[in-house]
Every structure is written in C-alpha cells, then in structure tokens.
Design a protein around this motif. Structure first.
Motif, PDB file in Angstrom:
ATOM      1  N   ALA A  63       0.828  -1.205   0.000  1.00  0.00           N
ATOM      2  CA  ALA A  63       0.000   0.000   0.000  1.00  0.00           C
ATOM      3  C   ALA A  63       0.866   1.259   0.000  1.00  0.00           C
ATOM      4  CB  ALA A  63      -0.929  -0.013   1.212  1.00  0.00           C
ATOM      5  N   GLY A  64       1.949   1.246   0.789  1.00  0.00           N
ATOM      6  CA  GLY A  64       2.847   2.402   0.801  1.00  0.00           C
ATOM      7  C   GLY A  64       3.472   2.649  -0.555  1.00  0.00           C
ATOM      8  N   ALA A  65       3.887   1.577  -1.223  1.00  0.00           N
ATOM      9  CA  ALA A  65       4.444   1.708  -2.572  1.00  0.00           C
ATOM     10  C   ALA A  65       3.386   2.210  -3.549  1.00  0.00           C
ATOM     11  CB  ALA A  65       4.992   0.359  -3.036  1.00  0.00           C
ATOM     12  N   ALA A  66       2.126   1.786  -3.343  1.00  0.00           N
ATOM     13  CA  ALA A  66       1.041   2.252  -4.215  1.00  0.00           C
ATOM     14  C   ALA A  66       0.841   3.753  -4.087  1.00  0.00           C
ATOM     15  CB  ALA A  66      -0.249   1.506  -3.866  1.00  0.00           C
TER      16      ALA A  66
ATOM     17  N   MET B   1       4.333   4.884   6.839  1.00  0.00           N
ATOM     18  CA  MET B   1       4.558   5.173   5.424  1.00  0.00           C
ATOM     19  C   MET B   1       3.225   5.321   4.681  1.00  0.00           C
ATOM     20  SD  MET B   1       6.394   2.639   2.684  1.00  0.00           S
ATOM     21  CE  MET B   1       6.804   3.116   1.019  1.00  0.00           C
ATOM     22  N   VAL B   2       2.285   4.420   4.958  1.00  0.00           N
ATOM     23  CA  VAL B   2       0.974   4.471   4.307  1.00  0.00           C
ATOM     24  C   VAL B   2       0.234   5.752   4.681  1.00  0.00           C
ATOM     25  CG1 VAL B   2      -1.311   3.390   4.202  1.00  0.00           C
ATOM     26  CG2 VAL B   2       0.742   1.972   4.095  1.00  0.00           C
ATOM     27  N   MET B   3       0.237   6.103   5.961  1.00  0.00           N
ATOM     28  CA  MET B   3      -0.453   7.313   6.406  1.00  0.00           C
ATOM     29  C   MET B   3       0.167   8.559   5.786  1.00  0.00           C
ATOM     30  SD  MET B   3      -2.933   6.214   8.047  1.00  0.00           S
ATOM     31  CE  MET B   3      -3.535   7.844   8.483  1.00  0.00           C
ATOM     32  N   THR B   4       1.488   8.568   5.663  1.00  0.00           N
ATOM     33  CA  THR B   4       2.156   9.703   5.024  1.00  0.00           C
ATOM     34  C   THR B   4       1.723   9.819   3.564  1.00  0.00           C
ATOM     35  OG1 THR B   4       4.080   9.417   6.468  1.00  0.00           O
ATOM     36  CG2 THR B   4       4.395  10.734   4.480  1.00  0.00           C
ATOM     37  N   GLY B   5       1.693   8.683   2.869  1.00  0.00           N
ATOM     38  CA  GLY B   5       1.248   8.691   1.480  1.00  0.00           C
ATOM     39  C   GLY B   5      -0.188   9.154   1.333  1.00  0.00           C
ATOM     40  N   MET B   6      -1.063   8.715   2.252  1.00  0.00           N
ATOM     41  CA  MET B   6      -2.473   9.104   2.182  1.00  0.00           C
ATOM     42  C   MET B   6      -2.626  10.606   2.411  1.00  0.00           C
ATOM     43  SD  MET B   6      -5.722   7.597   4.335  1.00  0.00           S
ATOM     44  CE  MET B   6      -5.510   5.977   3.620  1.00  0.00           C
TER      45      MET B   6
ATOM     46  N   GLU C 105      -8.814   5.206  -0.773  1.00  0.00           N
ATOM     47  CA  GLU C 105      -9.225   3.846  -0.457  1.00  0.00           C
ATOM     48  C   GLU C 105      -8.904   2.900  -1.606  1.00  0.00           C
ATOM     49  OE1 GLU C 105     -13.112   1.600   1.392  1.00  0.00           O
ATOM     50  OE2 GLU C 105     -13.440   3.184  -0.078  1.00  0.00           O
ATOM     51  N   GLU C 106      -9.140   3.354  -2.842  1.00  0.00           N
ATOM     52  CA  GLU C 106      -8.823   2.525  -4.007  1.00  0.00           C
ATOM     53  C   GLU C 106      -7.326   2.265  -4.107  1.00  0.00           C
ATOM     54  OE1 GLU C 106     -10.478   4.628  -7.273  1.00  0.00           O
ATOM     55  OE2 GLU C 106     -12.539   3.896  -6.930  1.00  0.00           O
ATOM     56  N   THR C 107      -6.520   3.282  -3.800  1.00  0.00           N
ATOM     57  CA  THR C 107      -5.069   3.102  -3.813  1.00  0.00           C
ATOM     58  C   THR C 107      -4.639   2.100  -2.764  1.00  0.00           C
ATOM     59  OG1 THR C 107      -4.723   5.374  -4.589  1.00  0.00           O
ATOM     60  CG2 THR C 107      -2.845   4.280  -3.551  1.00  0.00           C
ATOM     61  N   LEU C 108      -5.228   2.212  -1.575  1.00  0.00           N
ATOM     62  CA  LEU C 108      -4.902   1.296  -0.482  1.00  0.00           C
ATOM     63  C   LEU C 108      -5.207  -0.146  -0.882  1.00  0.00           C
ATOM     64  CD1 LEU C 108      -4.020   1.420   2.591  1.00  0.00           C
ATOM     65  CD2 LEU C 108      -6.458   1.238   3.102  1.00  0.00           C
ATOM     66  N   LEU C 109      -6.408  -0.369  -1.408  1.00  0.00           N
ATOM     67  CA  LEU C 109      -6.801  -1.725  -1.784  1.00  0.00           C
ATOM     68  C   LEU C 109      -5.994  -2.238  -2.975  1.00  0.00           C
ATOM     69  CD1 LEU C 109     -10.689  -1.439  -1.392  1.00  0.00           C
ATOM     70  CD2 LEU C 109      -9.055  -2.517   0.163  1.00  0.00           C
ATOM     71  N   ALA C 110      -5.678  -1.332  -3.918  1.00  0.00           N
ATOM     72  CA  ALA C 110      -4.854  -1.739  -5.065  1.00  0.00           C
ATOM     73  C   ALA C 110      -3.466  -2.163  -4.596  1.00  0.00           C
ATOM     74  CB  ALA C 110      -4.759  -0.604  -6.072  1.00  0.00           C
ATOM     75  N   GLY C 111      -2.933  -1.454  -3.607  1.00  0.00           N
ATOM     76  CA  GLY C 111      -1.635  -1.835  -3.053  1.00  0.00           C
ATOM     77  C   GLY C 111      -1.675  -3.202  -2.395  1.00  0.00           C
TER      78      GLY C 111
END
Length: 511
Positions: free
Chosen positions: A74-77, A305-310, A324-330
C-alpha cells in the motif's frame, strides 16, 4: 536415507517450480507429499496439509509479517499514485544515460539500505524500476541486483535486525562454554571476513556489469535491449505496478512525494527496532537489536509510510475514495506474494516436522574435523537454507551445534569458532538468495516486477560463481591462515572467472 526422505518435499518444490513455472501448484504438491510422509496415506495427507496452513497463518510473527507485506504494498502504491516514483525516475533520468549506470545505482542503493532486507526491496525497487525500464534493462536483471544486495548487506551491517538476530544466536550457543574471550558481538565482527559468500556476492555485481552477462541472463538482456520487452512473452510478473495501479497524470508528483514516505519508513523502522528491543529502558543499540521485535517495528514503519502517502494524496486533492482505491490496489499487488509466502512457510513447517536439519547434520557428523569443519558447515547451511527457503532457519539450526563443536575441536581457538560462524552465515545467505521459496527472493521479484521463476533461473548461475569460490576459499583455509589473503585471492579469481564467462556470453550474444 532419512536425510534424503526429509529433503524430498523441498526438492520436489524446487524441481516442479523450475520445470512447470507454476510456483503455487509446486509448493502445494510438495507440502502434500510431506503430509503423506507424516500421515502415511494420501487422503490423510490433505488434512495434514491444511493443518499446516492454519498453523503458519495463525503464528503471531507470520500474521504480523503478512500485514507488514500488505502495508508495504500500500505504501508503494501511494508513492506511485502521488507521482513520487515517476518524479524520482525523471530526476535520475537526467543523470543516468546507460543501462550499466542505472544498475550500478541500484547496487549502490542496495548497499546503503542495509538495516532490513524487506525495506531494501521496497525502496530500491520503487526507486529504480522505472529508471532501468527506460534503459531497457530486463526485469530479471533488476531483480538479481536487488536480491544480491538485500540479504548480504543485512547480514553484514553495520547495524541491522539480522545482526541482532545473529548475535543472539551466537550468545545462545556460547552458554555453558568456558570461553573467556567469547563476547558475542566480538565473535560476530571476527566472523565477517569469513562470510565469503556475502562479500563475494556483493562484489560480483559491479564485476558482472563490467564483464558482461552470461547464461540465461544474457538471453533476457538481449530480449530487453533489442525488443524493449522487459518481461519475456508468456511470463507473469508477481506484481505489475502500471497494470495494478493505473497510469498517473504526467507531472502530478514531485521528488518529495517519494522521499518523504521513504524518510518516514526508515525513521520509524530504526526507532521501532530500538524501542521494541528495550532502547527506551536503557539498552544499548546492539542489545536492543538482539532483543527487538522485527515484525512489530516494521509494521509500525509501514503503517506510518501508508499514512504519510495518504496525507500527501489528500493534499493533492485526491478524494477519500481515491485513497481507499489506492490502499486496496496496493494490497492486491501483494496478494500473489502473500500466497507464496504462506506456502513457503508451510514447507518450512514440513521440513521441521520431518527433522530435515537434524538428519542432514547427522549424515555428515562423522566426517567432521577441524580442517574440514568450515567447508562442511558452509555446504550444510547451503542445503538447509535452499531447501527451507530460510536463512534465519538454517542459522537457528546450525549455530547451536556448530559453535560448540568448533570450540571443542579447536580447544577454544577463537579463530576456528569465528570461521565456523562466518561459514554458517555464508551458506545460509546462499540458500536465501537462490531458493525460489525464500521470502527475500519473492520480495525481489515483486518490487522488480519480474516473473518469479524467471528471476530464480537467471540469477542461480550468477550466485554459483561466488558460492563455488567461497567453497574453494574454505578449502584453502586449511593451508592459508590469513583471511585477508584468502579474500583478496577470492576477489581476483572471481573477477577472472566472470570476465571469461562474460566474454563467452557476449560471443553467444553476437552469434
């Protein structure tokens, strides 16, 4: 015979995977065979197989690791969707003008991100995947460079969770030994020059980039350079960022959209490794690393990392639905890896139930002598780690046996004990590097965007060169006492061998 029977499931897994290129099916069949050996009939073996699946998935460390891998995806996404990865590729493209230079950058980044091998794969893969693609470097070669730096660097340090684990194993093996000069961290430092495979493997990357490709990798590079096909027709990458996450509008991101999540990941990971090991209670850095909870610390880091990206995505006026779509895609990009890891862990459970490590050791115990000990330890560690896909597992099996044995055979000679420790880690890293059921091998395939079996097939010939030379150096240690003389000689021999193989590969390439 018992040693061969106990090795049968991992042998079946590796052979079937290489022959059919279907990793999941091969792993399932091999686990079922292990269940058959345990239960005595093929029907009961199915029940045993699913019991093992449940066991590894409910294990606390494994469960946390599955969450960690999903969060890293998710972080990479978010790095991709905010345009950070593309911005980094644009910035580097202005300075990188050849495929060789792009891979040298990959190698350098892999050397710098030394504190954890999983984080190494995420960072290096995201930083160089687009850049090497622009230079028409095959995904197989990118995966090899990433894989050949992540575990070897983590085991050498200077500071990493691997080193904390290794020092803790050494400390456990010293319990009960009257070893006056046996300070675990000192013995680890003395063992580093004897970790021939890790050192030669790291050196082999610039050597091969200079000498040229050979074997299956030469064919993969020829395909990529001449046709632009980074992945061979018919191959299926474990993860395809563009396909899984979609295209990003040109110019959306800036360099800090990549660097800020990276800084947060590294900072929280380092703090977490220190904190969970008792750093806040006054433990030294090395004591903290010996006792750290890696899965907890890295999960915190990946979540940060995920929270920073969001947050960055929201500042770009992306909606909560987009996030949310990015999170699930990751998460989806990590699904193939998560399945493989559960299956690979189950193979580890099978080998544990069948006593693979103990049987291999028992089969070779009578051959041991002070002169042969380092070579035999190296070979046994190679077999165990390749068969189980776990360098840490091989280290855990061998260290409590090999360290006291070296102490007894040498009457407490520090030199032989440190040599034995180096041989354990050296052989374990080889198996971790080459086994198709190793988690670090899987991670390299994912973040390089490579077909997993193609990655394994192309990198094994490259790994066999430093492994073979390492074996010769352990033999030579019977007559040459200086490890530094051996290392220099090994580097010179390796360079000569790789130059010759490179010239042969180029002749094939031109033909």
């Amino acid at each position: 015979m018992e040693a061969f029977i106990s090795l049968l499931p991992p042998i079946v897994a590796v052979v079937l995977a290489l022959a059919t290129r279907r990793v999941n099916v091969s792993l399932f069949v091999s686990i079922w065979i292990g269940g058959w050996l345990m239960a005595g009939n093929p029907i009961a073996a199915l029940g045993q197989t699913f019991d093992w699946f449940a066991e590894v998935m409910t294990d606390e460390w494994n469960a946390r690791f599955l969450v960690l891998v999903a969060l890293l995806g998710a972080g990479a996404a978010f790095m991709h969707r905010t345009g950070g990865s593309q911005a980094l590729a644009r910035a580097l493209a202005k300075r990188i003008h050849s495929g060789r230079t792009s891979l040298l950058l990959t190698w350098a980044l892999g050397m710098v991100i030394f504190f954890n091998d999983y984080v190494n794969s995420v960072i290096v893969g995201n930083a160089t995947r687009d850049l090497t693609a622009r230079q028409r470097q095959s995904r197989e070669k990118l995966a090899w460079v990433m894989d050949a730096t992540s575990a070897p660097m983590a085991t050498l340090g200077p500071v990493s969770d691997w080193i904390g684990y290794q020092v803790s194993l050494i400390a456990g093996a010293l319990v009960g030994l009257s070893f006056a000069s046996a300070e675990p961290y000192r013995l680890f430092l003395l063992s580093i020059p004897w970790n021939f495979y890790a050192l030669l493997c790291l050196a082999s990357i610039p050597m091969i980039l200079l000498a040229g490709d050979f074997g299956p990798m030469a064919k993969a590079q020829r395909r990529a350079e001449e046709t632009g096909e980074l992945v061979a027709p018919g191959d299926t990458p474990l993860s395809n960022v563009d396909a899984d996450l979609g295209e990003v509008p040109e110019g959306r991101g800036r360099l800090w959209h990549f660097l800020l999540p990276l800084v947060v990941l590294i900072s929280v990971a380092c703090w977490g490794l220190w904190y969970t090991g008792g750093g806040a209670e006054g433990a030294s850095v090395m004591d903290a690393l010996e006792n750290t909870d890696v899965s907890v610390a890295l999960s915190w880091a990946a979540f940060a990392m995920v929270m920073t990206g969001m947050i960055m995505a929201l500042f770009q006026r992306q909606t909560l639905k987009d996030c949310e779509e990015t999170l699930l895609a990751g998460f989806r990009t990590m699904l193939p890896a998560l399945v493989i890891m559960v299956l690979a862990w189950s193979i580890g459970t099978v080998t544990g139930a069948l006593g693979t490590g103990e049987h291999v050791i028992d089969a070779t115990r009578d051959w041991l002598s002070p002169a042969l000990l380092p070579l035999l330890i190296f070979l046994i560690a190679m077999v165990i780690s390749f068969a189980t896909g776990s360098s840490w597992g091989a280290m855990a099996i061998l260290t409590p046996i090999a360290v006291p044995l070296a102490f007894e055979l040498s009457s407490g000679d520090v030199a032989l004990v440190s040599m034995a420790i180096g041989a354990i880690f050296s052989g374990s890293i080889f198996g971790d590097h080459c086994s198709p059921i190793s988690d670090t091998t899987v991670m390299a395939s994912i973040f390089a965007g490579s077909d997993h079996i193609a990655h394994v097939r192309t990198q094994i010939p490259y790994a066999l060169v430093p492994a073979s030379i390492s074996g010769l150096l352990y033999i030579a240690s019977m007559v040459v006492e200086s490890v530094w003389v051996l290392l220099v000689a090994g580097l010179m021999v390796q360079f000569g061998v790789l130059m010759a193989l490179g010239r042969f590969g180029q002749r094939q390439y031109k033909g």
